[in-house]
Motif scaffolding. Structure first.
Motif, PDB file in Angstrom:
ATOM      1  N   LYS A  10      12.136  20.052  -9.690  1.00 34.74           N
ATOM      2  CA  LYS A  10      13.058  20.808 -10.543  1.00 34.74           C
ATOM      3  C   LYS A  10      12.446  21.027 -11.908  1.00 34.74           C
ATOM      4  CE  LYS A  10      17.756  20.271  -8.967  1.00 34.74           C
ATOM      5  NZ  LYS A  10      18.838  19.314  -8.889  1.00 34.74           N
ATOM      6  N   ASP A  11      12.226  22.284 -12.254  1.00 34.74           N
ATOM      7  CA  ASP A  11      11.787  22.672 -13.599  1.00 34.74           C
ATOM      8  C   ASP A  11      10.578  21.855 -14.093  1.00 34.74           C
ATOM      9  OD1 ASP A  11      12.049  24.399 -15.694  1.00 34.74           O
ATOM     10  OD2 ASP A  11      13.423  23.137 -16.828  1.00 34.74           O
ATOM     11  N   SER A  13      10.258  25.153  -9.766  1.00 36.30           N
ATOM     12  CA  SER A  13      11.255  24.473  -8.929  1.00 36.30           C
ATOM     13  C   SER A  13      11.118  24.931  -7.482  1.00 36.30           C
ATOM     14  CB  SER A  13      12.678  24.832  -9.378  1.00 36.30           C
ATOM     15  OG  SER A  13      12.880  24.554 -10.729  1.00 36.30           O
ATOM     16  N   GLY A  64      11.013  18.114 -16.473  1.00 36.75           N
ATOM     17  CA  GLY A  64      11.385  18.312 -15.085  1.00 36.75           C
ATOM     18  C   GLY A  64      11.447  17.024 -14.296  1.00 36.75           C
TER      19      GLY A  64
END
Ligand SMILES: Nc1ncnc2c1ncn2[C@@H]1O[C@H](COP(=O)(O)OP(=O)(O)O)[C@@H](O)[C@H]1O
Ligand code: SF4
Ligand SMILES: [Mg+2]
Length: 341
Positions: free
Chosen positions: A7-8, A27, A66
């Motif tokens: 994620k990110d 992501s 992230g």
């Protein structure tokens, strides 16, 4: 069920001139048993993403944002980063990753030559990897190596050979055997066939795919050659300049390509059906990631670019369920309503 979730993710390198934004907000997720192909020109952050997942990043790299979760374990993210003072972090990460790295995630590198120690026999090196992680006797480990040799199509008679006595294709197979040695749940293959000739590439790829299917292992295959992905993956992620620009099921992305960079990338490889289309190449080259272009990082090379592209970074838009594209004009391209300007 999701096995790996990113994620990110942001990974920056520190160099004399400043920071290289090698991975900048990526992501994606991979389910158990699924294969994702990660594609893009050289220098767009594919290998850095892989090294972040295995936490094998060089010292001048840092995960600056992230989260990475593997099989419910947080491999990177604020829980890990904030858990300990900086000086204790490397040791903590090392302990956490030692088991994850071999027994759960293993990696097939670009150059199989460097994966083996030249002064030890190939079979012994694979046996050692097994013994380091599993409670087995030497005899049992040797037996397992023999099984692995058969599994990847290597002549068992060569088990006591040294790496330099193996051909390129054999070394690549030995590396696959090494990657399978501890029954991983997930394999990252970074340009696994780039060093091989075309015939050998096809064979080794077919081998990897069949093993992966038979053993139910999830895989991330990294390549600059989009035709490789078409053969082996269910999902595809296309990266450009540290960002994911298109993502989705392989058929959706190939048949309804919705991002100008992906369109260019696909046009530059011969089609899989062997149709003889003239080869196209995207003008220019990927940017220096210590000073990336404003707005959409692809705008200096994009034939669809408009003024907005220089100013505003495009978000990931869902053009159809599960199919995303980071382009201001993704919907128009998806609907076939945008001509090159
Ligand atoms: N050790 C390093 N130090 C500084 N910059 C690096 C280092 N390794 C890679 N980079 C930079 O990070 C970016 C992404 O590289 P990489 O992940 O290797 O791309 P790919 O695997 O897609 O070819 C590139 O701009 C590259 O120059
Ligand atoms: S946002 Fe603009 S520059 Fe970027 S890919 Fe789309 S059209 Fe091209
Ligand atoms: Mg690479």
């Amino acid at each position: 069920m999701t096995l790996l979730e990113i994620k990110d993710l942001k990974v920056y390198f520190t160099i004399m001139r400043g920071k290289v934004q090698a991975v900048d907000g990526v992501s994606f997720a991979i389910d158990r048993g699924e294969t994702l192909g990660l594609v893009g020109e050289s220098g767009c952050g594919k290998t850095t993403t892989a090294f972040a997942i295995t936490r094998l990043l060089p010292n001048n790299a840092e995960i600056v944002g992230g989260k990475i979760t593997f099989d419910g374990i947080e491999i990177a993210g604020s829980d890990v980063e904030n858990a300990l003072p900086n000086r204790k972090k490397p040791k903590y990460v090392e302990t956490m990753m030692r088991d994850v790295r071999w027994k759960q995630i293993s990696m097939i590198f670009q150059s199989a030559m460097n994966a083996f120690n030249p002064v030890h026999r190939v079979g012994d090196q694979i046996a050692e990897a097994i013994l380091a992680h599993e409670k087995m006797t030497k005899e049992q480990a040797r037996k397992k190596v023999i099984e692995l040799f058969k599994l990847v199509g290597l002549d068992v008679g060569r088990i006591d050979g040294f790496p330099h006595e193996y051909s390129g294709g054999m070394r690549q197979r030995a590396m696959i055997a090494m990657a399978l040695a501890c029954n991983p749940k997930f394999i990252i293959a970074d340009e696994p066939t780039t060093a091989l000739d075309v015939v050998m590439q096809d064979r080794v790829l077919a081998e990897i795919k069949s093993l992966q299917r038979r053993l139910g292992i999830a895989m991330m295959i990294i390549t600059h050659d989009i035709s490789v992905v078409a053969e082996v993956a269910e999902k595809i992620g296309i990266m450009y300049a540290g960002k994911l620009v298109e993502y989705g099921d392989i058929t959706a992305v190939f048949e309804r390509t919705s991002n100008p960079y992906s369109i260019g990338l696909m046009a530059s490889f011969p089609s899989i059906e062997g149709e003889k289309k003239p080869l196209y190449s995207i003008p220019g080259s990927p940017p220096d990631l210590s000073n990336p272009p404003s707005g959409c990082r692809f705008h200096p090379r994009c034939r669809f670019a408009k003024d907005v592209c220089k100013e505003k970074e495009p978000e990931m838009l869902e053009v159809e369920p599960g199919h995303l594209s980071a382009c201001h004009f993704a919907y128009e391209i998806f609907n076939g309503r945008l001509g090159a300007g």
